[in-house]
Design an enzyme around this catalytic site. Structure first.
Site, mmCIF file in Angstrom:
data_model
loop_
_atom_site.group_PDB
_atom_site.id
_atom_site.type_symbol
_atom_site.label_atom_id
_atom_site.label_comp_id
_atom_site.label_asym_id
_atom_site.label_seq_id
_atom_site.Cartn_x
_atom_site.Cartn_y
_atom_site.Cartn_z
ATOM 1 C CG ASP A 93 -9.570 24.287 9.349
ATOM 2 O OD1 ASP A 93 -9.289 23.713 10.532
ATOM 3 O OD2 ASP A 93 -10.577 23.948 8.611
ATOM 4 C CE LYS A 156 -8.161 21.123 34.935
ATOM 5 N NZ LYS A 156 -9.690 20.476 34.797
ATOM 6 C CG HIS A 186 -4.978 27.210 36.834
ATOM 7 N ND1 HIS A 186 -5.821 26.228 36.394
ATOM 8 C CD2 HIS A 186 -5.671 27.736 38.109
ATOM 9 C CE1 HIS A 186 -6.942 26.183 37.171
ATOM 10 N NE2 HIS A 186 -6.666 27.009 38.197
ATOM 11 C CE LYS A 190 -5.394 28.707 41.907
ATOM 12 N NZ LYS A 190 -5.829 29.953 41.541
ATOM 13 C CG ASP A 243 -12.740 19.320 36.456
ATOM 14 O OD1 ASP A 243 -12.141 19.590 35.356
ATOM 15 O OD2 ASP A 243 -13.475 20.162 37.145
ATOM 16 C CG HIS A 248 -6.493 21.335 39.658
ATOM 17 N ND1 HIS A 248 -5.746 21.817 38.685
ATOM 18 C CD2 HIS A 248 -7.931 22.000 39.159
ATOM 19 C CE1 HIS A 248 -6.224 22.493 37.780
ATOM 20 N NE2 HIS A 248 -7.740 22.709 38.037
ATOM 21 C CE LYS A 348 -17.163 22.190 39.146
ATOM 22 N NZ LYS A 348 -16.611 23.562 38.568
#
Length: 511
Positions: A93, A156, A186, A190, A243, A248, A348
Site C-alpha cells: 500500500d 504528467k 514522452h 520521440k 492536457d 507536449h 480530439k
C-alpha cells in the site's frame, strides 16, 4: 550523448506496477532495452501494487503486454525467461510505512548481493494524489538518499494550474534534490523530435536561416482522430489546453525556438528551453479573444465510423464546457524570433491523427518569373512529421522538364524507413535509459514547468470566466471555424501535408 559502457546495477521500482502505463509502455520498454543490451548485468524491476497477486500471474500479465505492444513483436521464450528472472511483483500500500520498510530491505539486499550500491529508479506511475504519500515514504526510510544514484520519475499531469504546480514542486523538493527529479514528457523521447536538434545544430544551412529574417511563421500541430474514450473523468478536469498545449506542444515549441546550446549538458539545454518560455509575449484581456481559440466536438464521422459528441461520452457532464480543441497564436519576444507568429493547435476527434512542426520561410524578395511561369508561388517550407509518419520534407520551387519555363513546388524527403534499417526505439525506451544514466536533458525542470503554466494561466482564467457555444465543430473535421479564421487573418493556412494539393499560401495581409 554516448551511452555508458558497463552501467552500474539498477533497482527499478514502479509504483502502480500493475497499471495500464506499466503494462502498455514501461515493461515493454525495459524489455526492449534488455534485449538490446542496454540494461546492466545486474538489475531488478519491482511492480508495486496494493492487491495480493501471484508472482506467476504478474509475469504472465506483463508478457501479454509485451506481446501486444512491444515494437519488437512477441517475446522470444529464451529472452523472456531471462528477463522475467529480474521482474517481481511487490505487494504494498502506497500509504503504509511497512511497504517502504520492506522495499528498503529488498533494495539493500540487492546492493549487498551485487557488491555495489545500485542506481535506484522510482517511477511514479500513479494518480497525483499518491505523490505525497510515496515521497514521504521514500524519504522517511532513506530509500532515495543518494543524490547521485537515486532518481524519481514523475508522470504528467504536473499540476493542474500554476499554484498546484508550485505546490507539487515544493513537495518534491522538500524530500529530494532537483537533480534527482525527472518530470517525464514522452514527446521529447520521440526520434523525430530529437532529430530536430540534430538538423538545427549540426547543419549550418538550417541554423543560418532559423530566424525572423527568413522565417515567416511556425506551426505546431498535434491532432488526434480519437475521442476521449474512457478518459472522461480526467478530461473533465483537464481539457485540451492543460492536457496537451501546456506540456507536449510547449516542449515542441522550446526545441524549435531555443537558442543553440554551448554544450549538450542537460542544464545548458534546459536553460535554453526555459528562456523560450520566458520570452513568450504574455496573454492579456485585450489579446486573448483574438489569439486563443477553443472548441468541443459534436457528433460526426471519423474514418467512416460514427463518433458521438463529447458531452455524450462516458463520465462527461452533459452540459460540459471543457474544450477538446485549443489553438494559440504566440509571439516570442527576442532577437531571433521578433515578429514571427507561432501557431499551436491540438484537438480530439479530428479528421486525421498527425503531429507536425511546419516552418514556413518568407517569399523571395523579387520574383523574376512571369505569373504564368510560376502559378503556385508557395514559399519554401520545412515540414517535420513526428507521427504517424516519421519524415522531414523540404518544399521548394523547381522547373518542370520541357522547353517552356514552368515552375512548381517539389519535395525533398528524408524518411527513417528509407534511410535506416535500424528499428526506431519507442520514446519511453530512450527516456528510461536516460534516467538510468542520469541524463536529464530531455526532462522538465521545476522552473520550466512553472513558466509554462504562467504562459497559459491568463487563457485558462479567461475561459473559466466566459462561456462558449459548444459543440462548435463536428467530429471528423479539422476543428472550429474560428481556428481557421485565426490563421487566415494573417494570410496563412494550416499546414499538414506537403502535397501538391495543399492550398497555395496567400500573400500575408497583416502582421
Amino acid at each position: 550523448m554516448s551511452r555508458i559502457k558497463n552501467p552500474p546495477p539498477a533497482n527499478i521500482v514502479i509504483f502502480g506496477g500493475k497499471g495500464d502505463l506499466a503494462w502498455r509502455k514501461l515493461i515493454p520498454a525495459f524489455y526492449n532495452l534488455y534485449i538490446g543490451g542496454f540494461l546492466p548485468k545486474n538489475f531488478a524491476i519491482y511492480g508495486v501494487h496494493y492487491e495480493k497477486q501471484d508472482e506467476k500471474w504478474y509475469e504472465s500479465y506483463m508478457l501479454e503486454g509485451i506481446n501486444t505492444f512491444s515494437r519488437s513483436g512477441k517475446a522470444k521464450p529464451k529472452e523472456w525467461k531471462a528477463f522475467a528472472q529480474n521482474l517481481y511483483y511487490f505487494e504494498g500500500d502506497f500509504t503504509a510505512d511497512d511497504t517502504f520498510r520492506r522495499l528498503g530491505e529488498t533494495l539493500d539486499a540487492n546492493d549487498k548481493k551485487w557488491r555495489n550500491r545500485a542506481v535506484r529508479l522510482f517511477y511514479y506511475s500513479v494518480s497525483p494524489k499518491f505523490i505525497d504519500d510515496i515521497s514521504i515514504g521514500l524519504s522517511k526510510y532513506d530509500l532515495a538518499a543518494n543524490v547521485s544514484l537515486d532518481r524519481i520519475v514523475v508522470e504528467k499531469p504536473f499540476g493542474s494550474d500554476l499554484q498546484s504546480a508550485k505546490d507539487l514542486n515544493k513537495l518534491l523538493l522538500a524530500k529530494f534534490k532537483e537533480k534527482q527529479i525527472y518530470r517525464i514528457d514522452h514527446y521529447l523521447g520521440k526520434e523525430t523530435v530529437q532529430n530536430l536538434m540534430a538538423f538545427r545544430f549540426a547543419n549550418i544551412f538550417f541554423e543560418s536561416l532559423w530566424n525572423h529574417n527568413y522565417i515567416e511563421h511556425v506551426q505546431i500541430t498535434v491532432a488526434e482522430n480519437i475521442g476521449v474514450g474512457s478518459r472522461g473523468n480526467y478530461y473533465e478536469t483537464a481539457g485540451a489546453l492543460r492536457d496537451m498545449i501546456q506540456n507536449h506542444l510547449f516542449q515542441l515549441l522550446c526545441v524549435t525556438a531555443m537558442e543553440p546550446p554551448v554544450t549538450t549538458d542537460a542544464e545548458e539545454i534546459r536553460n535554453k528551453k526555459v528562456d523560450v518560455l520566458k520570452a513568450v509575449r504574455p496573454f492579456n484581456k485585450d489579446n486573448i479573444q483574438s489569439n486563443a481559440i477553443r472548441g468541443q466536438y459534436g457528433e460526426g464521422k471519423v474514418n467512416g465510423k460514427t463518433q458521438q459528441a463529447y458531452r455524450k461520452e462516458k463520465n462527461v457532464n452533459p452540459k460540459s464546457d471543457v474544450e477538446t480543441y485549443a489553438a494559440l497564436k504566440l509571439y516570442i519576444d527576442n532577437w531571433r524570433w521578433q515578429g514571427v507568429p507561432f501557431y499551436l493547435r491540438t484537438g480530439k476527434s479530428l479528421q486525421k491523427a498527425s503531429s507536425v512542426i511546419a516552418i514556413q520561410f518568407k517569399q523571395v524578395p523579387l520574383c523574376v518569373f512571369k505569373p504564368n511561369a510560376i502559378p503556385d508561388r508557395r514559399p519554401n517550407q520545412l515540414i517535420i512529421s513526428i507521427q504517424p509518419e516519421m519524415e522531414t520534407t523540404l518544399v521548394f520551387q523547381a522547373k518542370e522538364p520541357g522547353v517552356e519555363m514552368k515552375i512548381k513546388p517539389v519535395e525533398m524527403d528524408f524518411t527513417y524507413h528509407d534511410n535506416y534499417d535500424t528499428a526506431v526505439p519507442e520514446a519511453y525506451e530512450t527516456l528510461l535509459l536516460d534516467v538510468l544514466e542520469g541524463d536529464a536533458a530531455l526532462f522538465m525542470r521545476a522552473d520550466q514547468v512553472e513558466q509554462a503554466w504562467k504562459v497559459v494561466m491568463p487563457v485558462i482564467d479567461n475561459w473559466a470566466a466566459t462561456t462558449e457555444k459548444f459543440p462548435n465543430y463536428n467530429a471528423g473535421s479539422w476543428g472550429p471555424k474560428a481556428a481557421d479564421e485565426l490563421i487566415k487573418a494573417d494570410g496563412f493556412d494550416w499546414i499538414l501535408l506537403p502535397e501538391a494539393k495543399q492550398p497555395a499560401i496567400k500573400k500575408k495581409t497583416k502582421k
